[in-house]
Design a protein around this motif. Structure first.
Motif, PDB file in Angstrom:
ATOM      1  N   SER A  32      12.808   4.602  13.310  1.00 44.64           N
ATOM      2  CA  SER A  32      11.596   3.818  13.059  1.00 44.64           C
ATOM      3  C   SER A  32      11.160   3.855  11.607  1.00 44.64           C
ATOM      4  N   THR A  33      10.500   2.787  11.217  1.00 45.60           N
ATOM      5  CA  THR A  33       9.780   2.774   9.942  1.00 45.60           C
ATOM      6  C   THR A  33       8.426   3.447  10.150  1.00 45.60           C
ATOM      7  N   VAL A  34       8.042   4.278   9.222  1.00 40.51           N
ATOM      8  CA  VAL A  34       6.753   4.959   9.317  1.00 40.51           C
ATOM      9  C   VAL A  34       5.989   4.816   8.008  1.00 40.51           C
ATOM     10  N   GLY A  35       4.702   5.097   8.060  1.00 43.29           N
ATOM     11  CA  GLY A  35       3.908   4.962   6.849  1.00 43.29           C
ATOM     12  C   GLY A  35       2.485   5.423   7.042  1.00 43.29           C
ATOM     13  N   TRP A  36       1.673   5.087   6.056  1.00 46.43           N
ATOM     14  CA  TRP A  36       0.275   5.505   6.041  1.00 46.43           C
ATOM     15  C   TRP A  36      -0.634   4.345   5.655  1.00 46.43           C
ATOM     16  N   PHE A  37      -1.752   4.268   6.337  1.00 43.35           N
ATOM     17  CA  PHE A  37      -2.877   3.432   5.946  1.00 43.35           C
ATOM     18  C   PHE A  37      -4.077   4.351   5.731  1.00 43.35           C
ATOM     19  N   ARG A  38      -5.094   3.831   5.115  1.00 43.88           N
ATOM     20  CA  ARG A  38      -6.343   4.582   4.968  1.00 43.88           C
ATOM     21  C   ARG A  38      -7.536   3.651   5.074  1.00 43.88           C
ATOM     22  N   GLN A  39      -8.668   4.258   5.438  1.00 44.22           N
ATOM     23  CA  GLN A  39      -9.910   3.499   5.489  1.00 44.22           C
ATOM     24  C   GLN A  39     -11.028   4.356   4.941  1.00 44.22           C
ATOM     25  N   GLY A  40     -11.563   3.937   3.820  1.00 47.70           N
ATOM     26  CA  GLY A  40     -12.672   4.639   3.200  1.00 47.70           C
ATOM     27  C   GLY A  40     -14.000   4.170   3.749  1.00 47.70           C
ATOM     28  N   PRO A  41     -15.075   4.877   3.418  1.00 52.06           N
ATOM     29  CA  PRO A  41     -16.400   4.488   3.905  1.00 52.06           C
ATOM     30  C   PRO A  41     -16.762   3.082   3.436  1.00 52.06           C
ATOM     31  N   ARG A  42     -17.135   2.246   4.379  1.00 55.02           N
ATOM     32  CA  ARG A  42     -17.563   0.875   4.099  1.00 55.02           C
ATOM     33  C   ARG A  42     -16.457   0.050   3.437  1.00 55.02           C
ATOM     34  N   TYR A  95      -4.372   7.374   8.139  1.00 56.68           N
ATOM     35  CA  TYR A  95      -3.735   7.155   9.432  1.00 56.68           C
ATOM     36  C   TYR A  95      -2.217   7.082   9.273  1.00 56.68           C
ATOM     37  N   CYS A  96      -1.529   7.774  10.130  1.00 57.20           N
ATOM     38  CA  CYS A  96      -0.073   7.691  10.226  1.00 57.20           C
ATOM     39  C   CYS A  96       0.281   6.532  11.158  1.00 57.20           C
ATOM     40  N   VAL A  97       1.310   5.779  10.778  1.00 59.51           N
ATOM     41  CA  VAL A  97       1.690   4.573  11.526  1.00 59.51           C
ATOM     42  C   VAL A  97       3.193   4.584  11.756  1.00 59.51           C
ATOM     43  N   LEU A  98       3.607   4.166  12.933  1.00 65.55           N
ATOM     44  CA  LEU A  98       5.035   4.096  13.268  1.00 65.55           C
ATOM     45  C   LEU A  98       5.363   2.743  13.862  1.00 65.55           C
ATOM     46  N   ASP A  99       6.482   2.182  13.407  1.00 68.25           N
ATOM     47  CA  ASP A  99       6.915   0.879  13.906  1.00 68.25           C
ATOM     48  C   ASP A  99       8.396   0.920  14.259  1.00 68.25           C
ATOM     49  N   PRO A 100       8.720   0.827  15.563  1.00 67.31           N
ATOM     50  CA  PRO A 100      10.110   0.938  16.001  1.00 67.31           C
ATOM     51  C   PRO A 100      10.842  -0.392  16.090  1.00 67.31           C
ATOM     52  N   ARG A 101      10.247  -1.455  15.580  1.00 68.71           N
ATOM     53  CA  ARG A 101      10.763  -2.804  15.807  1.00 68.71           C
ATOM     54  C   ARG A 101      11.776  -3.268  14.765  1.00 68.71           C
ATOM     55  N   GLY A 102      12.259  -2.386  13.937  1.00 68.91           N
ATOM     56  CA  GLY A 102      13.246  -2.798  12.940  1.00 68.91           C
ATOM     57  C   GLY A 102      12.653  -3.459  11.716  1.00 68.91           C
ATOM     58  N   VAL A 103      11.360  -3.297  11.498  1.00 72.49           N
ATOM     59  CA  VAL A 103      10.716  -3.880  10.319  1.00 72.49           C
ATOM     60  C   VAL A 103      10.986  -3.013   9.099  1.00 72.49           C
ATOM     61  N   VAL A 104      10.824  -3.598   7.925  1.00 77.25           N
ATOM     62  CA  VAL A 104      11.094  -2.856   6.699  1.00 77.25           C
ATOM     63  C   VAL A 104       9.874  -2.045   6.266  1.00 77.25           C
ATOM     64  N   ALA A 105       8.685  -2.460   6.752  1.00 77.73           N
ATOM     65  CA  ALA A 105       7.458  -1.780   6.336  1.00 77.73           C
ATOM     66  C   ALA A 105       6.448  -1.791   7.472  1.00 77.73           C
ATOM     67  N   VAL A 106       5.610  -0.774   7.524  1.00 79.08           N
ATOM     68  CA  VAL A 106       4.534  -0.777   8.505  1.00 79.08           C
ATOM     69  C   VAL A 106       3.479  -1.796   8.084  1.00 79.08           C
ATOM     70  N   SER A 107       2.691  -2.231   9.048  1.00 76.09           N
ATOM     71  CA  SER A 107       1.627  -3.190   8.794  1.00 76.09           C
ATOM     72  C   SER A 107       0.507  -2.943   9.789  1.00 76.09           C
ATOM     73  N   THR A 108      -0.537  -3.745   9.670  1.00 73.99           N
ATOM     74  CA  THR A 108      -1.664  -3.594  10.591  1.00 73.99           C
ATOM     75  C   THR A 108      -1.276  -3.963  12.019  1.00 73.99           C
ATOM     76  N   THR A 109      -0.161  -4.627  12.196  1.00 74.84           N
ATOM     77  CA  THR A 109       0.288  -4.978  13.537  1.00 74.84           C
ATOM     78  C   THR A 109       1.267  -3.966  14.126  1.00 74.84           C
ATOM     79  N   SER A 110       1.570  -2.916  13.385  1.00 73.80           N
ATOM     80  CA  SER A 110       2.456  -1.880  13.906  1.00 73.80           C
ATOM     81  C   SER A 110       1.836  -1.254  15.147  1.00 73.80           C
ATOM     82  N   PRO A 111       2.653  -0.916  16.143  1.00 70.11           N
ATOM     83  CA  PRO A 111       2.088  -0.562  17.443  1.00 70.11           C
ATOM     84  C   PRO A 111       1.544   0.848  17.596  1.00 70.11           C
ATOM     85  N   TYR A 112       2.006   1.800  16.783  1.00 67.27           N
ATOM     86  CA  TYR A 112       1.614   3.183  17.020  1.00 67.27           C
ATOM     87  C   TYR A 112       0.836   3.743  15.834  1.00 67.27           C
ATOM     88  N   TRP A 113      -0.344   4.284  16.145  1.00 67.12           N
ATOM     89  CA  TRP A 113      -1.240   4.828  15.130  1.00 67.12           C
ATOM     90  C   TRP A 113      -1.715   6.209  15.558  1.00 67.12           C
TER      91      TRP A 113
END
Length: 123
Positions: A32-42, A95-113
């Motif tokens: 799987s492709t994995v990655g990170w997103f973040r969300q700061g206050p506001r 947030y850690c993100v995992l995408d098993p769909r063969g994508v090159v990069a994680v995105s907001t549509t990746s299924p596992y968070w």
């Protein structure tokens, strides 16, 4: 089913470093492709970094490029985010993100968070 558990977030002074870890359950991590997103206050959720299954491809958000490094250990089902030269604007839930769909990069549509880990950078 995949579960992701982040760790390593804490309070740190500006200019300091932290390493986040994300441990994955299940059998799909090494493919799987994995990655990170973040969300700061506001703030909107923001892409931080991504790494493909082999580690050969990485990409970073513009605000962290050159300061953060993503890596993975497939034997340990773990992805890491080394964060250097931290700034107060890096304060966020990461947030850690995992995408098993063969994508090159994680995105907001990746299924596992993951549930997220708080990083706070004081000035």
């Amino acid at each position: 089913q995949v579960q992701l558990v982040e760790s390593g977030g804490e309070l740190v002074q500006a200019g300091g470093s932290l390493r986040l870890s994300c441990a994955a359950s299940g059998r799909t991590f090494s493919r799987s492709t994995v990655g990170w997103f973040r969300q700061g206050p506001r703030k909107e959720r923001e892409f931080v970094a991504t790494i493909n299954w082999s580690g050969a491809y990485t990409n970073y958000g513009s605000s962290v490029n050159g300061r953060f490094t993503i890596s993975r250990d497939n034997a340990k089902n773990t992805v890491y985010l080394q964060m250097n030269s931290l700034k107060p604007e890096d304060t966020a839930v990461y947030y850690c993100v995992l995408d098993p769909r063969g994508v090159v990069a994680v995105s907001t549509t990746s299924p596992y968070w993951g549930q997220g880990t708080q990083v706070t950078v004081s000035s």
